[in-house]
Design an enzyme around this catalytic site. Structure first.
Site, short mmCIF file in Angstrom:
data_model
loop_
_atom_site.label_atom_id
_atom_site.label_comp_id
_atom_site.label_asym_id
_atom_site.label_seq_id
_atom_site.Cartn_x
_atom_site.Cartn_y
_atom_site.Cartn_z
N ASN A 8 -10.33 -7.72 32.07
CA ASN A 8 -11.29 -6.62 32.39
C ASN A 8 -11.46 -5.92 30.67
OD1 ASN A 8 -12.52 -4.74 32.80
ND2 ASN A 8 -11.35 -2.97 33.54
N TRP A 9 -13.28 -6.41 30.37
CA TRP A 9 -13.52 -5.99 29.40
C TRP A 9 -13.71 -4.91 29.30
CZ3 TRP A 9 -16.85 -11.12 27.94
CH2 TRP A 9 -15.88 -12.28 27.85
N LYS A 10 -13.35 -3.85 29.77
CA LYS A 10 -14.15 -1.65 29.41
C LYS A 10 -15.53 -2.31 29.12
CE LYS A 10 -9.57 -0.67 30.36
NZ LYS A 10 -8.28 -0.89 30.36
N HIS A 93 -11.62 1.88 39.20
CA HIS A 93 -10.32 1.66 38.23
C HIS A 93 -9.96 2.61 37.83
CE1 HIS A 93 -8.12 1.07 34.82
NE2 HIS A 93 -8.63 -0.16 34.92
N GLU A 165 -1.92 -0.56 39.52
CA GLU A 165 -2.44 -0.46 37.38
C GLU A 165 -1.68 0.75 37.50
OE1 GLU A 165 -4.92 -2.59 35.56
OE2 GLU A 165 -5.98 -0.75 35.75
N SER A 214 -0.28 -2.85 30.70
CA SER A 214 0.25 -3.66 29.12
C SER A 214 1.12 -4.65 29.32
CB SER A 214 0.90 -2.31 28.95
OG SER A 214 0.84 -1.47 28.95
N GLY A 235 -5.91 -5.55 30.67
CA GLY A 235 -7.26 -4.75 29.25
C GLY A 235 -7.02 -5.73 28.24
N GLY A 236 -5.99 -4.83 27.20
CA GLY A 236 -6.15 -5.42 25.92
C GLY A 236 -5.45 -6.93 24.99
P1 13P Z 1 -4.52 -2.79 28.96
O1 13P Z 1 -4.07 -4.25 29.18
O2 13P Z 1 -4.79 -2.60 28.58
O3 13P Z 1 -3.11 -1.69 29.59
O4 13P Z 1 -5.43 -2.16 30.50
C1 13P Z 1 -4.62 -2.67 31.40
C2 13P Z 1 -6.23 -2.27 32.82
O5 13P Z 1 -6.66 -1.25 32.56
C3 13P Z 1 -7.01 -3.26 33.40
O6 13P Z 1 -7.72 -2.94 34.71
#
Ligand code: 13P
Length: 256
Positions: A8-10, A93, A165, A214, A235-236
């Site tokens: 998820n590149w947000k 989300h 999540e 994470s 995410g990150g």
């Molecule tokens: P992180 O992997 O940065 O904790 O983010 C998780 C997330 O929200 C993926 O949708």
């Protein structure tokens, strides 16, 4: 069942950067029969990336969309408009629920809209730190899960993916901490039991359940071996090519 590795590149990367990054991922990853690699770029990048992507290796997901098909909804994009561009849609989300006040009603309408448009919903559920501390996790997850799926027909239930999540474990929140694989295992069992009670054993067992919060190359293997977990929502670490590739390779090793 396949494993799912979802990045998820947000709200990161310009269209150009997204394209360069996808190019790098395509070069460095192979086509796996038993692993579905999915990335969710921002809206503006989805259409150009849909022309660039090799769907045997990587699939595209939307991060959110509006449940109406067309109409006077200024600034919105619908699943109908995304049909043929993405194969998956991340829905509900925690950032959409918290920052943009998406309700359970919006989320269930989005799940139905995605399915109506041949897009596989990835329904996200997760409790806050406070709910976690006060022992409300199971109630919150049951409500989000059954609420989000309540407009889905019995026949379509097996087309849905669930992502757990816990909000307190997402790296972008202020006081996040890491969820242990044991904690995730307990929740995975609870979610599966809830699905079995609602839809019966054979349907429930076929629904992929992902973990997110994470995830990084160091802990990915431990989460992927938790019984009942079928993949990761990242995410990150999905923004850093070497880390994302590393996690895909780990998923392959776990599968083998
Ligand atoms: P992180 O992997 O940065 O904790 O983010 C998780 C997330 O929200 C993926 O949708």
């Amino acid at each position: 069942m396949k494993s799912y590795i979802v990045g998820n590149w947000k709200m990161n990367f310009s269209v150009g950067e997204s394209s360069v990054y996808l190019h790098k991922l395509l070069q460095k990853t192979r086509a796996f029969r038993d692993i579905e690699v999915i990335v969710a770029p921002s809206f503006v990048a989805l259409q150009p990336l849909s022309l660039q992507v090799d769907r045997k290796k990587i699939r595209l997901a939307a991060q959110s969309a509006n449940p109406h098909d067309f109409g006077a909804y200024t600034g919105e994009v619908s699943y109908t408009q995304l049909r043929g561009i993405v194969d998956y849609g991340i829905i509900g989300h925690s950032e959409r629920r918290q920052l943009f006040h998406e309700s359970d009603k919006d989320i269930r309408a989005s799940v139905a809209a995605a399915l109506r448009n041949q897009i596989t919903p990835i329904l996200c559920i997760g409790e806050t730190e406070t709910e976690h501390t006060f022992g409300e996790t199971h109630d919150v997850l049951r409500d989000q899960l059954l609420g989000g799926l309540s407009e889905v027909s019995a026949e379509d239930i097996s087309k849905v993916i669930i992502a757990y999540e816990p909000i307190w474990a997402i790296s972008t929140t202020t006081d996040s901490r890491i969820a242990s694989p044991d904690e995730i295992g307990e929740i995975a069992q609870f979610i599966r039991r809830t699905l079995v009670d609602a839809y019966g054993e054979s349907t429930a067992e076929a629904i992929p359940l992902l973990y997110g919060g994470s995830v990084n190359p160091t802990n990915a293997g431990a989460y992927l071996t938790v019984p009942g977990i079928n993949g990761l929502l990242i995410g990150g670490a999905s923004l850093i090519g070497d880390q994302f590739i590393d996690i895909i390779e780990t998923a392959k090793k776990v599968k083998d």
